[in-house]
Design a protein around this motif. Structure first.
Motif, PDB file in Angstrom:
ATOM      1  N   CYS A   1       0.426   3.357   3.546  1.00 10.56           N
ATOM      2  CA  CYS A   1       0.972   2.930   4.839  1.00 10.56           C
ATOM      3  C   CYS A   1       2.132   1.954   4.695  1.00 10.56           C
ATOM      4  O   CYS A   1       2.823   1.658   5.656  1.00 10.56           O
TER       5      CYS A   1
ATOM      6  N   CYS B   1      -6.473   1.767   4.911  1.00 10.96           N
ATOM      7  CA  CYS B   1      -6.178   3.168   4.601  1.00 10.96           C
ATOM      8  C   CYS B   1      -7.365   3.825   3.906  1.00 10.96           C
ATOM      9  O   CYS B   1      -7.720   4.959   4.223  1.00 10.96           O
TER      10      CYS B   1
ATOM     11  N   CYS C   1       0.855  -1.182   0.000  1.00 11.10           N
ATOM     12  CA  CYS C   1       0.000   0.000   0.000  1.00 11.10           C
ATOM     13  C   CYS C   1       0.891   1.233   0.000  1.00 11.10           C
ATOM     14  O   CYS C   1       1.776   1.355   0.846  1.00 11.10           O
TER      15      CYS C   1
ATOM     16  N   CYS D   1      -4.409  -0.078   0.628  1.00 10.93           N
ATOM     17  CA  CYS D   1      -5.050  -1.172   1.343  1.00 10.93           C
ATOM     18  C   CYS D   1      -6.428  -0.748   1.850  1.00 10.93           C
ATOM     19  O   CYS D   1      -6.740   0.437   1.907  1.00 10.93           O
TER      20      CYS D   1
HETATM   21 ZN   LIG Z   1      -2.509   1.167   3.707  1.00 10.04          ZN
END
Ligand SMILES: [Zn+2]
Length: 371
Positions: free
Chosen positions: A16, A35, A13, A32
């Motif tokens: 993050c 998030c 991702c 993801c």
């Molecule tokens: Zn993420």
């Protein structure tokens, strides 16, 4: 080997860094589920496509929007002129006092005429200009590619690191002019002073949410909508304190040199100084610190260029006001006003430093960044 292959299909991702199955893939950027949910986009479900929006207002709507924009532009500009007209009349009244009723009657006669002419005069330019800029300056297509905002098929390419975004509440506007009240859009602005620009997007409910989620995920700085109340307080406060102090000094100077007109010159200079100071303080109070830092620099380091410019502008403004009383008076008021300018500049940078300190203490209150 099997494990290695499996890992390869998983993309990290970009928000993050977690190596999980992406929930959204927007403009080739995987995010993801966690998030996306935190950024507020989960309700849209899985989104996997390029990020492109074609803005089509429709012919009739484009004309209505442009006419509204022309009205706002004309009213604002004639409002400023009427305000200055009132200020000059007020200082004129203080220089040569007449019975208050006579002054009021005179003003009531002249003001509608002045206001009407100003509106008509500016409108002749304001309305066609608005129709023209709505046609030529508003973006017809916005997209994201390789970390940049692309306007109108690469007419403008703006790195996301030089962008900020806002969700204007009262009056949304971009380079094409204002939109009708209650139009819900996102306005992406350039924070690079060398390539300024404001582009509206998110015209449908879906695109609005996608842009909002995307800009949050990418940690593009969020500009909180400036409260009109804060602006009104700073502008009115600056204008009245400036006028009052200016006319007091002018009154004293006028008595001293026997020229009562000094109160007009000083009062008006004070009015302008006060308004400029009010604008700067309102900007510091309503703009996100990230954008302040990018456009004005860090207040911790003394900015010689800005200070010199302020002193020069203060001198020019003071000289212009004082020169009506003679050259020497012009130089004296110019010097006096450049000192006032520097003091106001120092006050504004103190206010900015204070804001930076508060934001460092409470980082989450200032931007839409989610950590
Ligand atoms: Zn993420």
């Amino acid at each position: 080997m099997m494990n290695g292959d499996e890992l390869d299909t998983r993309q990290a991702c970009v928000s993050c860094g977690a190596a999980v199955e992406p929930f959204w893939v927007l403009a080739d950027r995987p995010y993801c589920r966690e998030c996306v949910t935190r950024a507020g986009g989960a309700e849209l479900g899985q989104v996997i496509h390029p990020l492109v929006e074609n803005v089509q207002l429709g012919c009739g709507m484009a004309i209505v929007t442009a006419l509204w924009s022309g009205l706002v532009l004309t009213l604002t500009m004639s409002g400023v002129l009427v305000l200055m007209f009132l200020a000059i009349n007020f200082f004129g009244f203080m220089a040569r006092p007449v019975p208050l009723q006579q002054f009021g009657e005179q003003l009531a006669r002249v003001l509608p005429l002045f206001g009407g002419f100003t509106f008509a005069f500016i409108g002749v330019i304001g309305f066609p200009l608005s129709l023209f800029s709505r046609q030529t300056k508003s973006a017809s297509q916005l997209s994201i590619s390789e970390g940049s905002l692309i306007v109108n098929n690469r007419f403008v390419v703006l790195p996301l690191s030089e962008c900020a975004w806002a969700t204007p509440q009262t009056l949304a506007a971009d380079d094409g002019g204002c939109y009708l009240p209650k139009t819900r859009v996102i306005v992406i602005s350039s924070t690079n002073p060398k390539s300024p620009g404001n582009y509206a997007c998110g015209f449908t409910d879906e695109t609005y949410r996608i842009w909002k989620t995307f800009l949050t995920l990418e940690r593009v700085p969020f500009k909180a909508p400036g409260s009109p109340k804060v602006w009104c307080i700073w502008l009115a406060g600056g204008a009245s304190i400036g006028s009052l102090l200016g006319s007091l000094v002018g009154f004293g100077a006028g008595e001293l040199i026997g020229k009562p007109a000094a109160v007009i010159a000083f009062g008006f200079a004070g009015f302008l100084d006060g308004v400029l100071w009010g604008v700067l303080r309102a900007m510091v109070a309503t703009t996100s610190t990230e954008i302040l830092r990018r456009s004005l620099g860090d207040p911790a380091t003394f900015n010689w260029r800005q200070a010199t410019l302020t002193a020069l502008a203060g001198f020019a403004l003071g000289f212009k006001s004082g020169a009506m009383l003679g050259f020497t008076a012009g130089v004296v008021t110019g010097l006096l006003n450049s000192v006032i300018g520097l003091l106001l500049y120092w006050n504004v940078s103190r206010a900015m430093a204070d804001r930076f300190q508060t934001t460092q203490a409470f980082p989450d209150t200032d931007s839409a960044e989610l950590r």
